[in-house]
Design an enzyme around this catalytic site. Sequence first.
Site, PDB file in Angstrom:
ATOM      1  N   ASN A 181      -2.522   4.259  -3.331  1.00 15.06           N
ATOM      2  CA  ASN A 181      -3.275   5.189  -2.496  1.00 15.06           C
ATOM      3  C   ASN A 181      -2.632   6.570  -2.398  1.00 15.06           C
ATOM      4  O   ASN A 181      -3.319   7.541  -2.078  1.00 15.06           O
ATOM      5  CB  ASN A 181      -3.428   4.592  -1.082  1.00 15.06           C
ATOM      6  CG  ASN A 181      -4.036   5.563  -0.108  1.00 15.06           C
ATOM      7  OD1 ASN A 181      -5.208   5.909  -0.205  1.00 15.06           O
ATOM      8  ND2 ASN A 181      -3.237   6.032   0.839  1.00 15.06           N
ATOM      9  N   LYS A 215       6.624   8.817   9.415  1.00 16.78           N
ATOM     10  CA  LYS A 215       5.205   9.136   9.217  1.00 16.78           C
ATOM     11  C   LYS A 215       4.296   7.940   9.438  1.00 16.78           C
ATOM     12  O   LYS A 215       3.074   8.048   9.294  1.00 16.78           O
ATOM     13  CB  LYS A 215       4.989   9.683   7.799  1.00 16.78           C
ATOM     14  CG  LYS A 215       5.639  11.032   7.543  1.00 16.78           C
ATOM     15  CD  LYS A 215       5.275  11.569   6.168  1.00 16.78           C
ATOM     16  CE  LYS A 215       5.836  12.966   5.956  1.00 16.78           C
ATOM     17  NZ  LYS A 215       5.422  13.540   4.641  1.00 16.78           N
ATOM     18  N   THR A 231       3.874   1.576   2.928  1.00 16.04           N
ATOM     19  CA  THR A 231       4.920   2.459   2.430  1.00 16.04           C
ATOM     20  C   THR A 231       4.517   3.928   2.507  1.00 16.04           C
ATOM     21  O   THR A 231       3.350   4.288   2.422  1.00 16.04           O
ATOM     22  CB  THR A 231       5.278   2.130   0.964  1.00 16.04           C
ATOM     23  OG1 THR A 231       4.275   2.663   0.080  1.00 16.04           O
ATOM     24  CG2 THR A 231       5.399   0.629   0.737  1.00 16.04           C
ATOM     25  N   VAL A 284     -13.872  11.398   3.041  1.00 14.64           N
ATOM     26  CA  VAL A 284     -13.248  10.578   4.077  1.00 14.64           C
ATOM     27  C   VAL A 284     -12.298  11.470   4.873  1.00 14.64           C
ATOM     28  O   VAL A 284     -11.638  12.351   4.306  1.00 14.64           O
ATOM     29  CB  VAL A 284     -12.465   9.391   3.464  1.00 14.64           C
ATOM     30  CG1 VAL A 284     -11.838   8.541   4.556  1.00 14.64           C
ATOM     31  CG2 VAL A 284     -13.380   8.533   2.596  1.00 14.64           C
ATOM     32  N   TYR A 330      -6.432  18.671  -9.692  1.00 14.40           N
ATOM     33  CA  TYR A 330      -6.638  17.459  -8.900  1.00 14.40           C
ATOM     34  C   TYR A 330      -7.689  16.580  -9.569  1.00 14.40           C
ATOM     35  O   TYR A 330      -7.496  15.377  -9.751  1.00 14.40           O
ATOM     36  CB  TYR A 330      -7.083  17.834  -7.483  1.00 14.40           C
ATOM     37  CG  TYR A 330      -7.423  16.628  -6.632  1.00 14.40           C
ATOM     38  CD1 TYR A 330      -6.429  15.802  -6.127  1.00 14.40           C
ATOM     39  CD2 TYR A 330      -8.754  16.321  -6.339  1.00 14.40           C
ATOM     40  CE1 TYR A 330      -6.736  14.686  -5.356  1.00 14.40           C
ATOM     41  CE2 TYR A 330      -9.069  15.215  -5.569  1.00 14.40           C
ATOM     42  CZ  TYR A 330      -8.064  14.404  -5.074  1.00 14.40           C
ATOM     43  OH  TYR A 330      -8.380  13.299  -4.324  1.00 14.40           O
ATOM     44  N   ASP A 385       8.983   6.342  -2.467  1.00 11.68           N
ATOM     45  CA  ASP A 385       8.579   7.595  -3.104  1.00 11.68           C
ATOM     46  C   ASP A 385       8.083   7.261  -4.500  1.00 11.68           C
ATOM     47  O   ASP A 385       8.866   6.819  -5.348  1.00 11.68           O
ATOM     48  CB  ASP A 385       9.771   8.552  -3.160  1.00 11.68           C
ATOM     49  CG  ASP A 385       9.440   9.894  -3.794  1.00 11.68           C
ATOM     50  OD1 ASP A 385       8.320  10.057  -4.324  1.00 11.68           O
ATOM     51  OD2 ASP A 385      10.302  10.786  -3.770  1.00 11.68           O
ATOM     52  N   LYS A 409      -7.351  12.773 -11.307  1.00  9.33           N
ATOM     53  CA  LYS A 409      -8.171  11.639 -10.875  1.00  9.33           C
ATOM     54  C   LYS A 409      -9.054  11.122 -12.007  1.00  9.33           C
ATOM     55  O   LYS A 409      -9.334   9.911 -12.078  1.00  9.33           O
ATOM     56  CB  LYS A 409      -9.030  12.052  -9.673  1.00  9.33           C
ATOM     57  CG  LYS A 409      -8.222  12.283  -8.399  1.00  9.33           C
ATOM     58  CD  LYS A 409      -7.503  11.011  -7.956  1.00  9.33           C
ATOM     59  CE  LYS A 409      -6.853  11.158  -6.594  1.00  9.33           C
ATOM     60  NZ  LYS A 409      -6.227   9.906  -6.121  1.00  9.33           N
ATOM     61  N   ILE A 469       0.847  -1.188   0.000  1.00  9.88           N
ATOM     62  CA  ILE A 469       0.000   0.000   0.000  1.00  9.88           C
ATOM     63  C   ILE A 469       0.884   1.240   0.000  1.00  9.88           C
ATOM     64  O   ILE A 469       1.778   1.372   0.841  1.00  9.88           O
ATOM     65  CB  ILE A 469      -0.915   0.033   1.234  1.00  9.88           C
ATOM     66  CG1 ILE A 469      -1.704  -1.284   1.356  1.00  9.88           C
ATOM     67  CG2 ILE A 469      -1.872   1.220   1.162  1.00  9.88           C
ATOM     68  CD1 ILE A 469      -2.486  -1.410   2.653  1.00  9.88           C
TER      69      ILE A 469
END
Length: 289
Positions: A95, A49, A43, A192, A159, A65, A163, A17
């Site tokens: 993701n 993080k 990942t 979300v 954006y 990355d 997508k 992921i």
Amino acid sequence: MGDSPESKTITLPTALITGCSDGGIGSSLAKAFHARGVHVFATTRKLSKMTGLEGLPNVTRLELDVESPSSVAAAKETVIAATSGDGRLNYLVNNSGVNLNFPAVETDIKEAKKVFDVNFWGVVSVTNTFLPLLIASNGMIINNVSLAGALYAPWGSFYAASKAALRTYSETLRLELAPLGVKVMTVMTGLVTSQIFDNAQHNYLAETSHYTPAAAEIASLSSGRTVKSHSMSTAVYAQRVVDDAIGGRSGERWRGNMASVTWLCTWLLPTWLIDIVLVSTSGLKHMVK
């Protein structure tokens, strides 16, 4: 760099992921897959993080990355080494993503390209690299798209365009990979409570901007204040997506708050009517001469 995988060969089903920073969708997806008996390669660009995933017995944290081919290749080699050396991967979850909310004609092109580099080309790079491992296991690719890819919301042009491109790529990939035994699920993600707004570029309108009358609305959208109170928790969203994946679903799955409503509206309503709704909250009405 990353956690050291188990010394013994991993025999559980596996998932990799991207974008697993604490508090985000990827972290919740990792926990949901882990709870279903899947070994997760979680990942993100920096291990610091992903403290929330540290210590889980079947989670291997890796630095990855999506903009760096060498970083993606290194992650692949780690997965191969951890899965008997032949390499297998049951689920690849693309993701990682970055957001950008700003007037289209006033957006720096470098920033616009950055959005595509992560949201689209990063997915292509990761997918191409890990595809042999997915073919070997008759695996599944899960691409996190967005409702934005189905709408024309003011201030989100780049954006949304990234997508929309990902949606088309993902659904075409579904057809092309079917003969190779690989499924593709395109998740049309609704509202979300992710970290995508916190990690986004927060630009400010120039004094000479044409869109100063809408500055408050642009700032509200960019910060996420517009949608946060209406958002589904990442845990609930992740559980539903993982249920779809474990159940072998493919094609478009509309998940998250407002997802089903958006699907229905884009199917039934004319564009001009949807435009009225989107413009009404954008601040563009303040600019009418």
